[in-house]
Design a protein around this motif. Structure first.
Motif, mmCIF file in Angstrom:
data_model
loop_
_atom_site.group_PDB
_atom_site.id
_atom_site.type_symbol
_atom_site.label_atom_id
_atom_site.label_comp_id
_atom_site.label_asym_id
_atom_site.label_seq_id
_atom_site.Cartn_x
_atom_site.Cartn_y
_atom_site.Cartn_z
ATOM 1 N N SER A 1 0.845 -1.184 0.000
ATOM 2 C CA SER A 1 0.000 0.000 0.000
ATOM 3 C C SER A 1 0.881 1.235 0.000
ATOM 4 O O SER A 1 1.842 1.314 0.764
ATOM 5 N N MET A 2 0.546 2.197 -0.863
ATOM 6 C CA MET A 2 1.237 3.476 -0.927
ATOM 7 C C MET A 2 0.213 4.570 -0.684
ATOM 8 O O MET A 2 -0.612 4.848 -1.554
ATOM 9 N N LYS A 3 0.234 5.157 0.520
ATOM 10 C CA LYS A 3 -0.736 6.184 0.893
ATOM 11 C C LYS A 3 -0.095 7.558 0.750
ATOM 12 O O LYS A 3 0.900 7.853 1.410
ATOM 13 N N PHE A 4 -0.701 8.363 -0.107
ATOM 14 C CA PHE A 4 -0.218 9.713 -0.375
ATOM 15 C C PHE A 4 -1.120 10.736 0.313
ATOM 16 O O PHE A 4 -2.337 10.562 0.386
ATOM 17 N N ARG A 5 -0.501 11.822 0.780
ATOM 18 C CA ARG A 5 -1.255 12.946 1.337
ATOM 19 C C ARG A 5 -0.602 14.229 0.835
ATOM 20 O O ARG A 5 0.575 14.499 1.132
ATOM 21 N N LEU A 6 -1.361 15.003 0.064
ATOM 22 C CA LEU A 6 -0.893 16.277 -0.468
ATOM 23 C C LEU A 6 -1.636 17.387 0.263
ATOM 24 O O LEU A 6 -2.857 17.332 0.383
ATOM 25 N N GLU A 7 -0.890 18.369 0.772
ATOM 26 C CA GLU A 7 -1.489 19.493 1.482
ATOM 27 C C GLU A 7 -1.058 20.800 0.830
ATOM 28 O O GLU A 7 0.089 20.948 0.421
ATOM 29 N N LEU A 8 -2.005 21.738 0.760
ATOM 30 C CA LEU A 8 -1.729 23.089 0.263
ATOM 31 C C LEU A 8 -1.716 24.034 1.459
ATOM 32 O O LEU A 8 -2.701 24.118 2.200
ATOM 33 N N TRP A 9 -0.581 24.704 1.666
ATOM 34 C CA TRP A 9 -0.403 25.627 2.786
ATOM 35 C C TRP A 9 -0.257 27.051 2.271
ATOM 36 O O TRP A 9 0.426 27.286 1.271
ATOM 37 N N ARG A 10 -0.881 28.001 2.975
ATOM 38 C CA ARG A 10 -0.696 29.417 2.671
ATOM 39 C C ARG A 10 0.335 29.974 3.652
ATOM 40 O O ARG A 10 0.169 29.835 4.871
ATOM 41 N N GLU B 1 -6.010 13.077 -0.380
ATOM 42 C CA GLU B 1 -5.386 11.793 -0.068
ATOM 43 C C GLU B 1 -5.801 10.755 -1.093
ATOM 44 O O GLU B 1 -6.919 10.799 -1.608
ATOM 45 N N TRP B 2 -4.898 9.829 -1.376
ATOM 46 C CA TRP B 2 -5.206 8.692 -2.233
ATOM 47 C C TRP B 2 -4.270 7.555 -1.876
ATOM 48 O O TRP B 2 -3.241 7.753 -1.248
ATOM 49 N N GLU B 3 -4.649 6.358 -2.278
ATOM 50 C CA GLU B 3 -3.856 5.166 -1.978
ATOM 51 C C GLU B 3 -3.711 4.335 -3.239
ATOM 52 O O GLU B 3 -4.678 4.129 -3.978
ATOM 53 N N LEU B 4 -2.510 3.870 -3.493
ATOM 54 C CA LEU B 4 -2.232 2.935 -4.581
ATOM 55 C C LEU B 4 -1.863 1.598 -3.954
ATOM 56 O O LEU B 4 -1.082 1.556 -3.007
ATOM 57 N N ILE B 5 -2.437 0.526 -4.481
ATOM 58 C CA ILE B 5 -2.178 -0.814 -3.955
ATOM 59 C C ILE B 5 -1.726 -1.701 -5.104
ATOM 60 O O ILE B 5 -2.318 -1.687 -6.185
ATOM 61 N N ILE B 6 -0.677 -2.474 -4.846
ATOM 62 C CA ILE B 6 -0.183 -3.423 -5.840
ATOM 63 C C ILE B 6 -0.124 -4.802 -5.201
ATOM 64 O O ILE B 6 0.274 -4.945 -4.046
ATOM 65 N N GLN B 7 -0.547 -5.814 -5.969
ATOM 66 C CA GLN B 7 -0.501 -7.189 -5.475
ATOM 67 C C GLN B 7 -0.143 -8.124 -6.626
ATOM 68 O O GLN B 7 -0.663 -7.987 -7.734
ATOM 69 N N TYR B 8 0.720 -9.083 -6.325
ATOM 70 C CA TYR B 8 1.087 -10.097 -7.297
ATOM 71 C C TYR B 8 0.129 -11.275 -7.179
ATOM 72 O O TYR B 8 -0.122 -11.780 -6.085
ATOM 73 N N ASP B 9 -0.420 -11.708 -8.305
ATOM 74 C CA ASP B 9 -1.300 -12.885 -8.361
ATOM 75 C C ASP B 9 -0.491 -14.026 -8.970
ATOM 76 O O ASP B 9 -0.264 -14.041 -10.182
ATOM 77 N N PRO B 10 -0.035 -14.991 -8.148
ATOM 78 C CA PRO B 10 0.818 -16.057 -8.680
ATOM 79 C C PRO B 10 0.090 -16.969 -9.668
ATOM 80 O O PRO B 10 0.709 -17.511 -10.567
ATOM 81 N N SER B 11 -1.222 -17.118 -9.542
ATOM 82 C CA SER B 11 -1.940 -17.992 -10.473
ATOM 83 C C SER B 11 -1.965 -17.395 -11.875
ATOM 84 O O SER B 11 -1.900 -18.116 -12.865
#
Length: 195
Positions: free
Chosen positions: A51-60, A73-83
């Motif tokens: 899991s790769m959880k990203f958080r981008l914030e805009l500051w003044r 915020e968003w999350e990228l997930i990668i998984q290997y399927d051996p079959s």
């Protein structure tokens, strides 16, 4: 410009935020070298989802105290399927899950994960100074965490105390195998908002 300063010197993940280039343009976010850590790369190749959880914030920037204007915020997930001998990539954001495809190699899947993303965080005060912060948490998920995601994708919710206990044991095993969470963070240069 690379933003990330890894928690450990041997890791070389690089984060980048390019501020808006002018009126109507959006900031661009990218991350490269996501599997620079050989332990994480081996866990993914062995079938443990990452899991790769990203958080981008805009500051003044406003003198003594800066103020958080908005975040995404968003999350990228990668998984290997051996079959299937394929790597599956999904993105979760604002309660939606998007299948980004399956790939024959970890390198091609990593290429998808590292594509630049246009973010919707735009400053709204013309002439004010702003900057972005970006953080990334990478961790290996247990198989039960991924099964829970699969159930969620199918619209099934829930879990039992037994599955929570099993998940805890698997999480402990992941930590012992070197699958601890890795945190990266950085900041863009300050810029002046244009309309």
């Amino acid at each position: 410009m690379g933003l990330a300063r890894p928690a450990r010197a041997q890791r070389r993940v690089s984060l980048d935020v390019t501020p808006p280039g002018g009126a109507g343009s959006a900031p661009t976010v990218s991350a490269t070298n996501l599997f620079a850590d050989p332990d994480m790369r081996e866990l993914v190749r062995s079938g443990f989802p990452a899991s790769m959880k990203f958080r981008l914030e805009l500051w003044r920037a406003s003198g003594l105290f800066n103020s958080l204007e908005s975040q995404q915020e968003w999350e990228l997930i990668i998984q290997y399927d051996p079959s299937l001998q394929r790597y599956r990539v999904v993105r979760r954001q604002r309660g939606r899950v998007e299948d980004l495809g399956s790939f024959a190699t970890l390198t091609t899947a990593q290429g998808m994960l590292e594509r630049p993303l246009r973010a919707g965080l735009l400053p709204d005060r013309e002439g004010s100074r702003y900057y972005y912060t970006l953080s990334l948490d990478i961790e290996a998920l247990s198989v039960s965490d991924m099964a829970q995601l699969e159930r969620w994708l199918r619209g099934v919710r829930g879990g039992t105390a037994a599955s929570a206990l099993g998940s805890g044991v698997r999480t402990l095993m992941l930590r012992m195998l070197g699958g601890e969470k890795q945190h990266y963070a950085g900041r863009s240069p300050a810029f002046t908002a244009e309309k």
